[in-house]
Scaffold this active site. Structure first.
Site, PDB file in Angstrom:
ATOM      1  N   HIS A 240     -16.500  50.702 -14.060  1.00 26.61           N
ATOM      2  CA  HIS A 240     -16.568  50.472 -12.611  1.00 26.61           C
ATOM      3  C   HIS A 240     -15.185  50.299 -12.005  1.00 26.61           C
ATOM      4  CE1 HIS A 240     -20.932  49.962 -12.991  1.00 26.61           C
ATOM      5  NE2 HIS A 240     -20.956  50.172 -11.693  1.00 26.61           N
TER       6      HIS A 240
ATOM      7  N   LYS B 128     -29.479  43.231 -15.397  1.00 26.66           N
ATOM      8  CA  LYS B 128     -30.266  42.008 -15.574  1.00 26.66           C
ATOM      9  C   LYS B 128     -29.647  40.881 -14.772  1.00 26.66           C
ATOM     10  CE  LYS B 128     -28.004  40.028 -19.648  1.00 26.66           C
ATOM     11  NZ  LYS B 128     -27.537  38.708 -19.208  1.00 26.66           N
TER      12      LYS B 128
END
Lengths: 177, 279
Positions: A36, A101
């Site tokens: 990222h 999550k």
């Protein structure tokens, strides 16, 4: 149980609601912290991203190496909150779905609402189960990042729960406190 | 004096790491089954079923329970009558870890904190040695994932904050962690000591079995009360909202300074993996 083929369609986005359990099949891209950071630099420099994020699904995961003859090693989700500062930028660039999550930030949830996207929660700590749902795995970008590289996975009946939908519904806000 | 070669320690660490990463501990599996029986939330029950299925697949296919095969935490109790020949214990432990993470196809998760460059072999391991009486070497291996480690905290309380302060900071740590550390969690708590000693004690607590109570009554009562309060938070499995947020609270205690009350809270996810061997 509801089955969904990726990429996510506009209709899927309209129908999915927080709390629903679904089975996903199709293509997903793995990316976590380091990937990222690189993609953010690419966007800042105006360089094309290593894969087309428009309509795509990103899975926050860094799998174990595959044994001989297997597609992938253990590959459960990692904590999504670490990608809070990156997710809105990608959603604004056309990303349709995130799998990870744990809770994410308000900025991410509003980017989902604004762009029409869905955040799915996979079950953390179930890496062996998820490995059994991955049919193929190929390297897309950043091989030097090892487990943190971007891989394209083809998955079948990958079990997830809708954590945040495109209408503000959010499983983490329904906690029965 | 008994002589043990460093190779024996290396081989023991190798075998323990290979086994630990692919299997949930029995105490954790039992605590998860009991959580499933208690859980009435549909999403949490579904997640707990998938977690049980995952453990079966990991065992059958011999692949890691969780892809985060962690930092290698190794707790060693070494008898004062043991002489280790060959390499240093640290070198032996690191070599065992290096071989196991390669041969087991485990993820290498160790990197430089600044450049983020991966060391490539999951070393260094994080080993701790306690010297005890006797001629045995007792080795425990616990691969520690970081989703839960990131949510751990240390508090330097004042003596005035006392017992209530201790319970409050245990519960607060779990509440603030929310869905992120993969609940239901196991909470290792160190009470007393120094800033560093307290954190180490919290880590050591994770080597104790879930459900075991501290032999000191007032400490066992803190364990039970904190667990009850945590499970009243409603976070539930994966943060989906449910009855079971923690499987256990394990407290270890050591004396501290008259001016302080350090409390360290080390969070462990539901994928508790640890193995032990005695040489």
């Amino acid at each position: 149980m509801k089955k969904i083929n990726l990429p996510l369609s506009e209709r899927d986005v309209k129908e999915l609601r927080a709390g629903e359990s679904v089975l996903l099949s199709g293509k997903i891209y793995t990316a976590r912290d380091c990937a990222h950071k690189r993609m953010k630099e690419y966007i800042a420099e105006g360089k094309p991203l290593p894969f087309d994020v428009r309509g795509a699904t990103i899975y926050y995961a860094g799998p174990c190496p595959a044994k001989m003859g297997e597609a992938i090693g253990s590959c459960g989700p990692t904590t999504s909150a670490r990608m809070n500062s990156y997710a809105p930028m990608l959603l604004n660039s056309g990303l349709k779905a995130i799998i990870g999550k744990g809770e994410m930030s308000e900025e991410v949830y509003s980017a989902l609402r604004y762009n029409g996207g869905v955040y799915f929660a996979a079950i953390g700590g179930a890496g062996a189960l998820y490995a059994s749902k991955v049919k193929t795995c190929s390297l897309v970008a950043f091989p030097e990042l090892l487990s943190e590289a971007v891989y394209e996975l083809s998955v079948e009946d990958f079990p997830v729960v809708v954590a945040a939908d495109a209408f503000g519904g959010n499983i983490y806000k329904n906690n029965s406190k | 004096m008994r002589t043990i070669s460093s190779k024996e320690i290396e081989n023991a660490v190798y075998s323990l790491a290979l086994k630990a990463c692919v299997s949930l501990t029995d105490d954790c599996a039992a605590a998860l089954r009991s959580a499933r029986e208690k859980e009435s939330s549909l999403s949490c029950a579904y997640a707990l079923d998938l977690i049980a299925e995952n453990a079966e697949i990991a065992k059958q296919r011999h692949i890691p329970v969780c892809q985060d095969t962690g930092l290698a935490v190794v707790w060693i109790e070494i008898g004062n009558e043991v002489f280790v020949s060959g390499d240093t214990i640290g070198d032996a432990v690191n070599e065992g870890v290096r071989r196991a993470y390669r041969d087991g196809y485990f993820r290498k998760s160790v990197c430089d904190p600044l450049t983020r460059a991966n060391t490539g072999d999951n070393t260094p391991a994080f080993w701790h040695i306690e010297i005890v009486k006797g001629d045995k070497v007792d080795i425990s291996f616990l691969p520690k994932g970081f989703g839960s480690e990131n949510m751990s905290r240390i508090y330097m309380l004042t003596p005035a904050e006392g017992r209530e302060g201790i319970i409050d900071c245990i519960v607060k740590t779990v509440e603030e962690a929310g869905s992120r550390p993969c609940p239901p969690v196991i909470v290792g708590v160190g009470i007393g000591g120094t800033f560093d000693g307290c954190a180490l004690l919290a880590k050591k607590a994770l080597f104790r079995h879930i459900g075991s109570l501290n032999p000191r009554k007032e400490v066992a009562e803190i364990e039970q009360e904190a667990l009850k309060k945590i499970n009243a938070l409603g976070i539930g499995c994966q943060g989906f909202g449910g009855k079971v947020t923690a499987l256990g609270v394990i407290c270890e205690v050591m004396p501290t300074h008259i001016a302080g009350l350090p409390v360290a809270v080390n969070i462990q996810c539901h994928a508790l993996r640890r193995e032990r061997a005695v040489l």
